[in-house]
Design an enzyme around this catalytic site. Structure first.
Site, PDB file in Angstrom:
ATOM      1  N   HIS A 354       0.813  -1.211   0.000  1.00  0.00           N
ATOM      2  CA  HIS A 354       0.000   0.000   0.000  1.00  0.00           C
ATOM      3  C   HIS A 354       0.849   1.263   0.000  1.00  0.00           C
ATOM      4  O   HIS A 354       0.437   2.290  -0.523  1.00  0.00           O
ATOM      5  CB  HIS A 354      -1.011  -0.040   1.142  1.00  0.00           C
ATOM      6  CG  HIS A 354      -2.150  -0.938   0.796  1.00  0.00           C
ATOM      7  ND1 HIS A 354      -2.163  -2.269   1.149  1.00  0.00           N
ATOM      8  CD2 HIS A 354      -3.265  -0.726   0.057  1.00  0.00           C
ATOM      9  CE1 HIS A 354      -3.255  -2.826   0.662  1.00  0.00           C
ATOM     10  NE2 HIS A 354      -3.945  -1.926  -0.003  1.00  0.00           N
ATOM     11  N   GLU A 596     -11.736  -9.923  -4.877  1.00  0.00           N
ATOM     12  CA  GLU A 596     -10.336 -10.065  -4.464  1.00  0.00           C
ATOM     13  C   GLU A 596     -10.033 -11.477  -3.993  1.00  0.00           C
ATOM     14  O   GLU A 596      -8.900 -11.920  -4.011  1.00  0.00           O
ATOM     15  CB  GLU A 596     -10.021  -9.096  -3.320  1.00  0.00           C
ATOM     16  CG  GLU A 596     -10.179  -7.645  -3.711  1.00  0.00           C
ATOM     17  CD  GLU A 596      -9.957  -6.689  -2.573  1.00  0.00           C
ATOM     18  OE1 GLU A 596      -9.027  -5.885  -2.670  1.00  0.00           O
ATOM     19  OE2 GLU A 596     -10.725  -6.726  -1.586  1.00  0.00           O
ATOM     20  N   ASN A 619      -4.899  -6.298  -7.309  1.00  0.00           N
ATOM     21  CA  ASN A 619      -3.705  -6.402  -6.446  1.00  0.00           C
ATOM     22  C   ASN A 619      -3.849  -7.585  -5.498  1.00  0.00           C
ATOM     23  O   ASN A 619      -2.946  -8.400  -5.354  1.00  0.00           O
ATOM     24  CB  ASN A 619      -3.521  -5.136  -5.602  1.00  0.00           C
ATOM     25  CG  ASN A 619      -3.532  -3.882  -6.440  1.00  0.00           C
ATOM     26  OD1 ASN A 619      -3.211  -3.930  -7.607  1.00  0.00           O
ATOM     27  ND2 ASN A 619      -3.906  -2.760  -5.848  1.00  0.00           N
ATOM     28  N   ARG A 630       1.980  -9.870  -1.502  1.00  0.00           N
ATOM     29  CA  ARG A 630       2.264  -8.703  -2.330  1.00  0.00           C
ATOM     30  C   ARG A 630       3.314  -7.785  -1.717  1.00  0.00           C
ATOM     31  O   ARG A 630       3.823  -6.876  -2.359  1.00  0.00           O
ATOM     32  CB  ARG A 630       0.959  -7.917  -2.618  1.00  0.00           C
ATOM     33  CG  ARG A 630       0.319  -7.318  -1.393  1.00  0.00           C
ATOM     34  CD  ARG A 630      -1.105  -6.868  -1.668  1.00  0.00           C
ATOM     35  NE  ARG A 630      -1.237  -5.449  -1.926  1.00  0.00           N
ATOM     36  CZ  ARG A 630      -2.408  -4.819  -2.044  1.00  0.00           C
ATOM     37  NH1 ARG A 630      -3.548  -5.509  -1.965  1.00  0.00           N
ATOM     38  NH2 ARG A 630      -2.453  -3.534  -2.266  1.00  0.00           N
ATOM     39  N   CYS A 667     -10.183  -1.957 -10.430  1.00  0.00           N
ATOM     40  CA  CYS A 667      -9.594  -0.801  -9.750  1.00  0.00           C
ATOM     41  C   CYS A 667      -8.220  -1.119  -9.170  1.00  0.00           C
ATOM     42  O   CYS A 667      -7.621  -0.303  -8.486  1.00  0.00           O
ATOM     43  CB  CYS A 667     -10.523  -0.273  -8.663  1.00  0.00           C
ATOM     44  SG  CYS A 667     -10.801  -1.451  -7.338  1.00  0.00           S
TER      45      CYS A 667
HETATM   46  C1  PEP Z   1      -6.800  -4.321  -4.871  1.00  0.00           C
HETATM   47  O1  PEP Z   1      -6.623  -5.217  -4.036  1.00  0.00           O
HETATM   48  O2  PEP Z   1      -6.585  -4.451  -6.087  1.00  0.00           O
HETATM   49  C2  PEP Z   1      -7.296  -2.997  -4.426  1.00  0.00           C
HETATM   50  C3  PEP Z   1      -7.632  -2.064  -5.275  1.00  0.00           C
HETATM   51  O3  PEP Z   1      -7.335  -2.790  -3.081  1.00  0.00           O
HETATM   52  P1  PEP Z   1      -6.057  -2.416  -2.216  1.00  0.00           P
HETATM   53  O4  PEP Z   1      -4.883  -2.274  -3.133  1.00  0.00           O
HETATM   54  O5  PEP Z   1      -6.371  -1.172  -1.481  1.00  0.00           O
HETATM   55  O6  PEP Z   1      -5.914  -3.606  -1.324  1.00  0.00           O
HETATM   56 MG    MG Z   2      -7.366  -4.945  -2.008  1.00  0.00          MG
END
Ligand code: PEP
Ligand code: MG
Length: 745
Positions: A354, A596, A619, A630, A667
């Site tokens: 993040h 997700e 993500n 990640r 997104c």
């Molecule tokens: C994702 O997981 O792709 C997402 C947009 O949420 P975040 O990156 O805030 O976990």
């Molecule tokens: Mg996410």
């Protein structure tokens, strides 16, 4: 044995320069193994070069070189396994190097040094008498080589560009693109317990600073100690309790205060008191009491960090700052005065952590995984961050600065070219309209961001305003923030995601300690376990939106249909309370979930019956489909959004949503990457949400491609065996189409 291993590795990691590190390594290993010769060969341009020795002729260092196909050392590197021989002379691959004066040694044990599959070199021990090294000696050398790999690589990474100018070039991985010139501000590095003695007239001010630092230290220590609350860890917990007691007024805390009352600054007071006790304890004969000196030092350093670092962040610096730190957290970046921060360099972290996402959202170039920068004395030095190449250049020459300035202006010119087309719709050459939305969360920049041509906000991460507080924001405070977001979007839709903390996004005032945070208490799970917090957030969103139809609520990390039902029930409760209790006229918002968690990919028919839309969080989806954290740099090369398996999952999600008439968008970061966009549009996705920095570039790209080409490209991509090939395929397509600006994205 463990201590010897640790001592050698630490000595290598801490050495000032590479040559010292290597000579320490060979001499300490020779001593530890009680042998007569230890040498290190490093791989340079496909040759193994004798780089340090204690036992062979010193003048052979740098001169003895062999390709992997030669010599016993070459064989160890070639096979990637140890060789242990009682008499090396008898082996067919034995090769004598005259200049090394090696003839007298018979026994030979060599192990490869490997870091993340890459062979870095070979570590060899030799002895005059004929004997096979024992199994435990072999195991020791293998363990040492495995531990050393990281330290050797870190030392190698800081290459001296020029000795005289002390320019250093470090390598890492791009987390947010761009090139900047600034001055390094190192946070979280070693704090020197010896600080200059300075007096201050403002005793009250210094006392207040000291009190704040002590409070913050106590909070940190308490929260660390809470992780050790299980019974078997009582002993560890007692160490923290002792540290906490030392900070009390009746102990060191009070002594620091006394010094400030004598007219010293808080920093000087803490340093002086610490040094006084460190010296006293060090002079004691009792080993236990001597050890206590390190407690006093550690505590002093903690308090000094609290005093020194926040002040440094808030300094009115007149030069642009490149933050250099171990691991940037989203909280740290969100708090950093934005206009001062031009670049970020970290030792650890993942490309899709993040903090990295936040850096991209802020448009601040970032390089991660740059080992050894924290304690390399970079503070205050001029640096160039070339994130596109994953480089950090320290103390550049005037000529280099000039060259980088030209590169920066060329990049600006390109960005201007992209920006010129932003008012024009994102439409492919053959007329397919793609809706581009903004990922947001940093309120301070929102009004200008949304004005610049997005179709709305596709992801508003509400956790950022939560991170900026020292407690949960009240309902009224949240209403205020959400109202500003809706207003900034004018009448365009805004997708507001409910609180998605946990994982690598802790709230400072709500610490969560878990062994597997990404598989733990995250997103909707936490909200459903705390209805009092969830309801406040839902009520705040509804009040901010009232009768407008802009608000879309998005639920993060949903893994079961039950969670959707429960969340919808809370939303209904919040809606009814506001309508009936407060008499507000409120429009029901559209509700969606983030895709997700892989299991939900197979339940889209039922999902469609419950919600209005889904948004792919690529993500997290990538992390869970590939089982790759990640955030973990050790496995970062495996974190690959272009893995054909991931692409197939995304394609299937799009197809199923089409079948069930369920609107779908993306997104995650993939939606803002040129290669990702090409593939997503080919799959039929027409709603993409991305960072401000990607918007103009993606708009420009879409206006130059045709969906027919893309469909063909996708079918080839899906048949390939790995993500690297997929990237190559799309890159070749950019080259063929003359889209050169997208070749390095
Ligand atoms: C994702 O997981 O792709 C997402 C947009 O949420 P975040 O990156 O805030 O976990
Ligand atoms: Mg996410």
């Amino acid at each position: 044995m463990l201590t010897i291993l640790r001592d050698i590795t630490m000595a290598v990691a801490a050495a000032d320069d590479f040559a010292t590190a290597l000579s320490l390594l060979v001499s300490q290993t020779k001593k530890a193994m009680q042998t007569q010769c230890c040498s290190l060969y490093l791989l340079e341009e496909q040759q193994l070069v004798l780089s340090a020795t204690d036992g062979l002729a010193p003048q052979a260092v740098g001169k003895v070189k062999m390709p992997l196909t030669q010599g016993l050392v070459g064989l160890v590197a070639q096979r990637e396994e140890p060789i242990n021989l009682a008499d090396a002379h008898q082996h067919p691959r034995f090769k004598i190097f005259e200049e090394a004066s090696e003839e007298s040694y018979c026994s030979f044990l060599a192990v490869p040094i490997i870091h993340q599959k890459q062979i870095l070199g070979v570590l060899v021990v030799q002895q005059i008498q004929q004997r096979q090294f024992s199994e435990s000696e072999e195991a020791f050398l293998m363990t040492l080589a495995a531990q050393l790999a990281m330290a050797v690589r870190a030392q190698r990474k800081k290459k001296v560009v020029s000795q005289t100018q002390a320019q250093m070039l470090y390598h890492g991985t791009k987390a947010a693109s761009g090139v900047v010139i600034g001055h390094a501000l190192v946070l979280g590095g070693e704090i020197d317990i010896v600080q200059p003695s300075k007096r201050s007239e403002d005793t009250d001010g210094e006392l207040a600073l000291l009190a704040k630092a002590l409070k913050s230290c106590k909070e940190t220590i308490s929260s660390i100690s809470q992780r050790f609350d299980r019974e078997q860890e009582v002993e560890i917990q007692s160490i923290f309790s002792a540290l906490l007691l030392l900070l009390e007024d009746s102990s060191l805390g009070g002594e620091y205060r006394q010094e400030v009352l004598q007219g010293w600054t808080a920093v000087s007071a803490v340093s002086q008191v610490s040094l006084k006790y460190i010296n006293q304890f060090m002079q004691m004969d009792d080993a236990y009491l001597k050890e206590r000196a390190s407690d006093i030092r550690e505590l002093g350093q903690r308090v000094l960090r609290e005093l020194i670092e926040p002040q440094r962040i808030n300094l009115q610096l007149d030069v642009p700052v490149v933050l250099v730190t171990k691991e940037a957290t989203a909280t740290m970046l969100a708090e950093f005065p934005r206009h001062k921060l031009v670049g970020i360099v970290t030792e650890t972290g993942g490309v899709n952590s993040h903090a990295a996402i936040l850096a991209r959202a802020m448009g601040v170039p970032a390089v991660i995984g740059v080992e050894g920068v924290l304690n390399a004395g970079l503070d205050g030095k001029q640096v160039i961050v070339n994130a596109d190449r994953g480089q950090l250049l320290v103390s550049p020459t005037e000529t280099m600065v000039g060259e980088y300035r030209s590169l920066i202006s060329a990049q600006r010119a390109l960005a201007d070219e992209f920006a010129k087309e932003l008012p024009l719709p994102a439409q492919t050459c053959d007329g397919k309209r793609i809706h581009l939305y903004l990922n947001a969360g940093l309120l301070s920049s929102l009004s200008s961001e949304i004005a610049e041509g997005a179709d709305g906000i596709g992801l508003y991460r509400t956790e950022i305003p939560f991170m900026l507080q020292s407690r949960f924001p009240s309902e009224a405070e949240q209403v205020d923030v959400y109202r500003q977001v809706l207003q900034a979007a004018e009448s365009r839709p805004v997708v507001m995601r409910t609180l998605d903390v946990g994982g690598d996004k802790p709230l400072p005032y709500f610490p969560i300690s878990e062994e597997n945070p990404f598989l733990g208490w995250r997103g909707i799970r936490l909200s459903l376990d705390h209805p009092e917090l969830f309801l406040v957030q839902l009520r705040a969103m509804l009040q901010a939106s009232q009768s407008s139809d802009q608000l879309h609520i998005l639920l993060p990390m949903v893994s079961s249909l039950d969670e959707i039902d429960q969340a919808l029930a809370y939303l209904e409760q919040a809606y009814q309370e506001l309508r009936l209790d407060l008499g507000l006229d409120i429009q029901r918002p559209k509700v969606g979930i983030m895709l997700e968690v892989p299991a939900l990919l197979y339940q889209l028919a039922q999902v469609a019956a419950k919600v209005d839309y889904v948004s792919v969080g690529s993500n997290d989806l990538t992390q869970y489909l590939l089982a790759v954290d990640r955030n973990n740099p050790r496995v970062s090369t495996l974190y690959d959004c272009y893995h054909p398996g991931i692409l197939r999952a995304l394609q299937r999600a799009r197809q199923d949503c089409h079948t069930y008439d369920l609107p779908i968008s993306v997104c995650g970061e993939l939606a803002g990457e040129p290669i990702g966009v090409i593939l997503l549009v080919a799959m039929g996705y027409d709603q993409l949400s991305m960072n401000q920095g990607s918007l103009a570039k993606i708009n420009y790209l879409l206006r130059r491609v045709s969906t027919t080409d893309l469909t063909e490209l996708l079918s080839i991509a899906l048949s390939l065996s790995n993500g690297g090939q997929v990237k190559q395929l799309v890159t070749q397509y950019f080259a063929d189409k003359g889209l050169d600006s997208f070749l390095v994205s």
